[in-house]
Structures are given as C-alpha cells and as structure tokens.
Write an enzyme that holds these catalytic residues in place. Sequence first.
Site, PDB file in Angstrom:
ATOM      1  N   PRO A   1     -16.777  25.806  19.423  1.00  0.00           N
ATOM      2  CA  PRO A   1     -15.567  26.584  19.127  1.00  0.00           C
ATOM      3  C   PRO A   1     -15.852  28.008  18.681  1.00  0.00           C
ATOM      4  CG  PRO A   1     -15.996  24.974  17.394  1.00  0.00           C
ATOM      5  CD  PRO A   1     -16.935  24.651  18.530  1.00  0.00           C
ATOM      6  N   ASN A   2     -15.006  28.893  19.150  1.00  0.00           N
ATOM      7  CA  ASN A   2     -14.981  30.319  18.777  1.00  0.00           C
ATOM      8  C   ASN A   2     -16.111  31.141  19.386  1.00  0.00           C
ATOM      9  OD1 ASN A   2     -12.648  30.079  17.008  1.00  0.00           O
ATOM     10  ND2 ASN A   2     -14.006  28.930  15.661  1.00  0.00           N
TER      11      ASN A   2
ATOM     12  N   HIS B   1     -28.397  28.308  16.823  1.00  0.00           N
ATOM     13  CA  HIS B   1     -27.377  29.125  16.168  1.00  0.00           C
ATOM     14  C   HIS B   1     -27.806  30.574  16.222  1.00  0.00           C
ATOM     15  CE1 HIS B   1     -25.467  25.547  14.552  1.00  0.00           C
ATOM     16  NE2 HIS B   1     -26.681  25.120  14.256  1.00  0.00           N
TER      17      HIS B   1
ATOM     18  N   ALA C   1     -18.848  25.554  14.249  1.00  0.00           N
ATOM     19  CA  ALA C   1     -18.517  24.931  12.966  1.00  0.00           C
ATOM     20  C   ALA C   1     -18.570  23.406  13.011  1.00  0.00           C
ATOM     21  CB  ALA C   1     -17.141  25.399  12.504  1.00  0.00           C
TER      22      ALA C   1
ATOM     23  N   ARG D   1     -26.615  31.203   4.682  1.00  0.00           N
ATOM     24  CA  ARG D   1     -25.180  31.495   4.606  1.00  0.00           C
ATOM     25  C   ARG D   1     -24.509  30.618   3.530  1.00  0.00           C
ATOM     26  NH1 ARG D   1     -22.538  32.024  10.364  1.00  0.00           N
ATOM     27  NH2 ARG D   1     -20.951  32.961   9.009  1.00  0.00           N
TER      28      ARG D   1
ATOM     29  N   TYR E   1     -22.740  37.973  14.077  1.00  0.00           N
ATOM     30  CA  TYR E   1     -23.101  37.376  15.366  1.00  0.00           C
ATOM     31  C   TYR E   1     -23.571  38.379  16.419  1.00  0.00           C
ATOM     32  CZ  TYR E   1     -20.808  33.354  13.243  1.00  0.00           C
ATOM     33  OH  TYR E   1     -20.476  32.332  12.396  1.00  0.00           O
TER      34      TYR E   1
ATOM     35  N   ARG F   1     -16.204  38.972  17.703  1.00  0.00           N
ATOM     36  CA  ARG F   1     -16.077  38.155  16.497  1.00  0.00           C
ATOM     37  C   ARG F   1     -17.184  38.510  15.485  1.00  0.00           C
ATOM     38  NH1 ARG F   1     -18.267  31.976  16.156  1.00  0.00           N
ATOM     39  NH2 ARG F   1     -17.455  31.484  14.108  1.00  0.00           N
TER      40      ARG F   1
ATOM     41  N   GLU G   1     -30.824  22.244  19.045  1.00  0.00           N
ATOM     42  CA  GLU G   1     -29.687  22.863  18.353  1.00  0.00           C
ATOM     43  C   GLU G   1     -29.996  24.339  18.147  1.00  0.00           C
ATOM     44  OE1 GLU G   1     -28.612  20.925  14.650  1.00  0.00           O
ATOM     45  OE2 GLU G   1     -27.828  22.814  13.847  1.00  0.00           O
TER      46      GLU G   1
ATOM     47  N   ASN H   1     -25.005  24.693  20.789  1.00  0.00           N
ATOM     48  CA  ASN H   1     -24.513  25.428  19.619  1.00  0.00           C
ATOM     49  C   ASN H   1     -23.104  24.909  19.371  1.00  0.00           C
ATOM     50  OD1 ASN H   1     -23.588  27.073  17.618  1.00  0.00           O
ATOM     51  ND2 ASN H   1     -24.102  29.006  18.623  1.00  0.00           N
TER      52      ASN H   1
ATOM     53  N   SER I   1     -26.773  32.835  13.961  1.00  0.00           N
ATOM     54  CA  SER I   1     -27.032  33.205  12.570  1.00  0.00           C
ATOM     55  C   SER I   1     -27.989  32.195  11.933  1.00  0.00           C
ATOM     56  CB  SER I   1     -25.712  33.250  11.785  1.00  0.00           C
ATOM     57  OG  SER I   1     -25.117  31.966  11.746  1.00  0.00           O
TER      58      SER I   1
HETATM   59  C1  DQA Z   1     -22.850  29.349  14.447  1.00  0.00           C
HETATM   60  C2  DQA Z   1     -22.899  29.095  12.928  1.00  0.00           C
HETATM   61  C3  DQA Z   1     -21.720  28.243  12.495  1.00  0.00           C
HETATM   62  O1  DQA Z   1     -21.759  28.034  11.088  1.00  0.00           O
HETATM   63  C4  DQA Z   1     -20.418  28.934  12.835  1.00  0.00           C
HETATM   64  O2  DQA Z   1     -19.325  28.089  12.511  1.00  0.00           O
HETATM   65  C5  DQA Z   1     -20.345  29.359  14.250  1.00  0.00           C
HETATM   66  C6  DQA Z   1     -21.529  29.956  14.870  1.00  0.00           C
HETATM   67  C7  DQA Z   1     -23.966  30.321  14.890  1.00  0.00           C
HETATM   68  O3  DQA Z   1     -24.252  30.349  16.086  1.00  0.00           O
HETATM   69  O4  DQA Z   1     -24.512  31.053  14.064  1.00  0.00           O
HETATM   70  O5  DQA Z   1     -19.304  29.291  14.886  1.00  0.00           O
HETATM   71  O6  DQA Z   1     -23.048  28.121  15.119  1.00  0.00           O
END
Ligand code: DQA
Length: 152
Positions: free
Chosen positions: A14-15, A105, A82, A112, A27, A22, A103, A79, A107
């Site tokens: 998501p997102n 990410h 959240a 965080r 990011y 964003r 996995e 990825n 960030s």
């Molecule tokens: C994320 C880190 C997650 O905590 C966050 O909710 C994201 C992006 C990352 O790629 O850093 O949507 O997965």
Amino acid sequence: MTVAPTRIAVLHGPNLNLLGEREPAVYGHTTLADIDAMLHGVAESLGATVECAQLNAEGAMIDAIHGWRGGRISGAIVNAGAYTHTSLALRDALVGVAIPFVEVHLSNIYAREPERRHSMLAASAVGVVCGFGAASYEYGLRALITHLVSPR
Ligand code: DQA
C-alpha cells in the site's frame, strides 16, 4: 534442453504507488515506475525476469501471492509497506506458498517510530534489506538470485 529463466515476482504494497511524491524526505524522489524499470534491467543482466505488481489492499496482495504457485515463480521481492508491521495474514500467505522471498524497504524501519521496528514477515524471509532507498530493491534482487542459485 533449454532451462527456463528464473522468474521473480516483485510485490509492492500500500501507498507505494505514491513514490516520488510521497514523503520524499523519507522515501526519495524515485517513482515506482523507475524502480520497476531498474529491476527489469538488473534481472535481465543476471539472466532472470521480473514481474512487478503494486496493490493497496491486503486481500489483493494475498491473492497475488497465491497466484505465484504452480512453479511459475521461483522467488519474490516483497515490500509490504505498512502491512509489514501488522499482517499475520500476509505472512501466512508467504509461508503457505513456500516461495523464498526477500523483504525490502526503502527506509530503515529500525531507525523509525517504534511501531515500524517490528516486521511480521522478516522471520520467514530469506533476508531483509532496508534503508538504501530504491537501491534496497536492487540489493534484494541480487541477493535473492544468488540465494536461488546456491541456497545456504
Ligand atoms: C516502507 C516502510 C513502512 O513502514 C511504510 O509503511 C511504507 C514503506 C519502506 O519501504 O520504507 O509504506 O515499507
């Protein structure tokens, strides 16, 4: 005899469709299309192929994971956004299809907020790459392909 090339599924949660606009301080400015194009190039250079999908809904992600069955997909880059921090259902799906995944990410989730410092998926992954921006995906893909060629 021809050997089928390694096919890797890349699943963005998501997102992540909003990458580039964003929270760029967290990011970066790279878009999801940029990341997918880079992954296609890296995979090709390693004799593999990738298929990339971005899904905002947890259930749709689970359906996509189920679609990796049948021997078509050898490994995955995930990825889960959240849902990483909340979704036992995603972990069950990944474990259920028994396809090795890395996995990733953008960030560094461990630097965080406390609620981002736990991953529901990490213990079932081959490994985790985080904190390198878009390059996390590249490092994850290279590591996954190496793992598939010679598993530990
Ligand atoms: C994320 C880190 C997650 O905590 C966050 O909710 C994201 C992006 C990352 O790629 O850093 O949507 O997965």
